[in-house]
Design a protein around this motif. Sequence first.
Motif, PDB file in Angstrom:
ATOM      1  N   GLU A  32       0.808  -1.015  -0.121  1.00 40.96           N
ATOM      2  CA  GLU A  32       0.169  -0.525   0.247  1.00 40.96           C
ATOM      3  C   GLU A  32       0.935   1.586   0.068  1.00 40.96           C
ATOM      4  O   GLU A  32       1.762   1.301   0.414  1.00 40.96           O
ATOM      5  N   TYR A  33       0.259   2.267  -0.352  1.00 37.22           N
ATOM      6  CA  TYR A  33       1.054   4.171  -0.039  1.00 37.22           C
ATOM      7  C   TYR A  33       1.345   3.422   1.048  1.00 37.22           C
ATOM      8  O   TYR A  33       3.202   5.249   0.919  1.00 37.22           O
ATOM      9  N   GLY A  34       1.510   3.676   1.895  1.00 40.14           N
ATOM     10  CA  GLY A  34       2.166   4.392   2.920  1.00 40.14           C
ATOM     11  C   GLY A  34       3.070   2.896   4.095  1.00 40.14           C
ATOM     12  O   GLY A  34       3.156   2.844   5.099  1.00 40.14           O
ATOM     13  N   VAL A 110       8.551  13.034   3.887  1.00 41.26           N
ATOM     14  CA  VAL A 110       7.261  13.393   3.147  1.00 41.26           C
ATOM     15  C   VAL A 110       6.410  12.758   2.891  1.00 41.26           C
ATOM     16  O   VAL A 110       6.062  12.969   2.018  1.00 41.26           O
ATOM     17  N   ASN A 111       6.127  12.155   3.449  1.00 39.02           N
ATOM     18  CA  ASN A 111       5.537  10.540   3.046  1.00 39.02           C
ATOM     19  C   ASN A 111       4.269  10.139   2.897  1.00 39.02           C
ATOM     20  O   ASN A 111       4.386   8.309   2.882  1.00 39.02           O
ATOM     21  N   ASN A 112       3.287  11.177   3.252  1.00 35.49           N
ATOM     22  CA  ASN A 112       2.184  10.238   3.383  1.00 35.49           C
ATOM     23  C   ASN A 112       1.123  11.896   3.162  1.00 35.49           C
ATOM     24  O   ASN A 112       1.597  12.829   2.422  1.00 35.49           O
ATOM     25  N   TRP A 113       0.076  11.655   2.130  1.00 32.41           N
ATOM     26  CA  TRP A 113      -0.908  12.431   1.937  1.00 32.41           C
ATOM     27  C   TRP A 113      -1.029  13.722   2.562  1.00 32.41           C
ATOM     28  O   TRP A 113      -1.023  15.011   2.836  1.00 32.41           O
ATOM     29  N   ASP A 114      -1.359  13.131   4.135  1.00 31.92           N
ATOM     30  CA  ASP A 114      -1.437  14.915   4.784  1.00 31.92           C
ATOM     31  C   ASP A 114      -0.274  14.704   5.144  1.00 31.92           C
ATOM     32  O   ASP A 114      -0.443  16.442   4.931  1.00 31.92           O
ATOM     33  N   LEU A 115       1.262  14.412   5.129  1.00 31.39           N
ATOM     34  CA  LEU A 115       1.670  15.686   5.338  1.00 31.39           C
ATOM     35  C   LEU A 115       2.316  16.030   4.267  1.00 31.39           C
ATOM     36  O   LEU A 115       2.623  17.207   4.048  1.00 31.39           O
ATOM     37  N   TRP A 147       4.950  10.446  -3.754  1.00 31.59           N
ATOM     38  CA  TRP A 147       4.935  12.190  -2.442  1.00 31.59           C
ATOM     39  C   TRP A 147       5.553  13.351  -3.439  1.00 31.59           C
ATOM     40  O   TRP A 147       5.193  14.101  -2.976  1.00 31.59           O
ATOM     41  N   GLN A 148       6.530  13.245  -4.308  1.00 37.98           N
ATOM     42  CA  GLN A 148       7.114  14.418  -4.742  1.00 37.98           C
ATOM     43  C   GLN A 148       6.383  14.916  -6.304  1.00 37.98           C
ATOM     44  O   GLN A 148       5.734  15.817  -6.012  1.00 37.98           O
ATOM     45  N   ARG A 149       5.914  13.549  -6.184  1.00 39.14           N
ATOM     46  CA  ARG A 149       5.132  14.273  -7.624  1.00 39.14           C
ATOM     47  C   ARG A 149       3.751  15.217  -7.490  1.00 39.14           C
ATOM     48  O   ARG A 149       3.333  15.778  -6.965  1.00 39.14           O
ATOM     49  N   ARG A 150       3.303  13.677  -5.826  1.00 40.85           N
ATOM     50  CA  ARG A 150       2.317  15.157  -4.691  1.00 40.85           C
ATOM     51  C   ARG A 150       2.562  16.415  -4.740  1.00 40.85           C
ATOM     52  O   ARG A 150       1.801  17.195  -4.666  1.00 40.85           O
ATOM     53  N   ASP A 178      -0.604   9.785 -15.037  1.00 39.61           N
ATOM     54  CA  ASP A 178       0.483   9.176 -14.351  1.00 39.61           C
ATOM     55  C   ASP A 178      -0.997   7.637 -13.589  1.00 39.61           C
ATOM     56  O   ASP A 178      -2.058   8.121 -13.372  1.00 39.61           O
ATOM     57  N   GLU A 179       0.183   6.639 -12.777  1.00 36.29           N
ATOM     58  CA  GLU A 179      -1.154   5.702 -12.443  1.00 36.29           C
ATOM     59  C   GLU A 179      -1.639   5.515 -11.265  1.00 36.29           C
ATOM     60  O   GLU A 179      -2.262   4.543 -11.065  1.00 36.29           O
ATOM     61  N   GLN A 180      -0.892   6.545 -10.749  1.00 40.84           N
ATOM     62  CA  GLN A 180      -1.963   6.622  -8.779  1.00 40.84           C
ATOM     63  C   GLN A 180      -3.018   7.451  -8.500  1.00 40.84           C
ATOM     64  O   GLN A 180      -2.841   8.783  -9.647  1.00 40.84           O
ATOM     65  N   ASP A 181      -3.741   6.587  -8.204  1.00 44.33           N
ATOM     66  CA  ASP A 181      -5.165   7.474  -7.451  1.00 44.33           C
ATOM     67  C   ASP A 181      -5.100   9.051  -6.542  1.00 44.33           C
ATOM     68  O   ASP A 181      -5.630   9.620  -7.125  1.00 44.33           O
TER      69      ASP A 181
END
Length: 236
Positions: A32-34, A110-115, A147-150, A178-181
């Motif tokens: 999973e992503y996290g 900085v490795n999750n969407w909330d961060l 995470w860098q892309r986000r 991009d392939e990531q949701d």
Amino acid sequence: MSAAKVIKAIQSLASPTQARHLQRFFKTSKGEYGYGDVFLGVPVPQIRKIANEYKDLTLPQIDKLMASKFHELRFCGLVILTLQFKSSSESIVHKKIFDFYLKQVKAERVNNWDLVDVSAPIIGQYLIGLGSSNQLLLKLASSKSLWQRRVAIVFTFAFIREGIPQPTVVVAQELLHDEQDLIHKAMGWMLREMGKRNPIELRRFLEKNVSVMPRTMLRYAIEKFSETERKKWLAK
């Protein structure tokens, strides 16, 4: 002030039950992503309160928080960074904070969407007026790191707030396939925010890309349109 005191304050609020819930919510299982992230189970309002108490922490001390395996400590470090960024009007301070932040991003701290989402919209303000901003955004957007892309996407929120849509369009074009949701959602979010202020620019982007946009990105982007118009775009 020291990182050790922040760590002690946050750890004193730890809840194993809440930590297990957060581990599931932030997708930390293998594949999973996290994956690999570790939680203490401390609510965000309490973390923000502690961050405000220690908002004058030095960058070397914040670095100690960012190096922690615990998600909440990194979150606290990022909130402190945003508080320091917002409280200063000096460009030299903003540059120092931005450079520090980018170092953390590239170190995958900085490795999750909330961060990303709690920090990039604020610290991205440094890029406004910077001649090389698009170059940096595209470099991040082309990274193998999710995470860098986000971060590249959410940095553009700062431009949107200033009525500057172009960086969002540039990054959206780069990440269209991009392939990531999580990227689809973030990009749709930024397009929607851009459209609130500049609907003509959003419709121009949609006309050009609607047939190839990921469905999630499209749905997020058109969320504020009328039902009739949403149906029109979805039909395309």
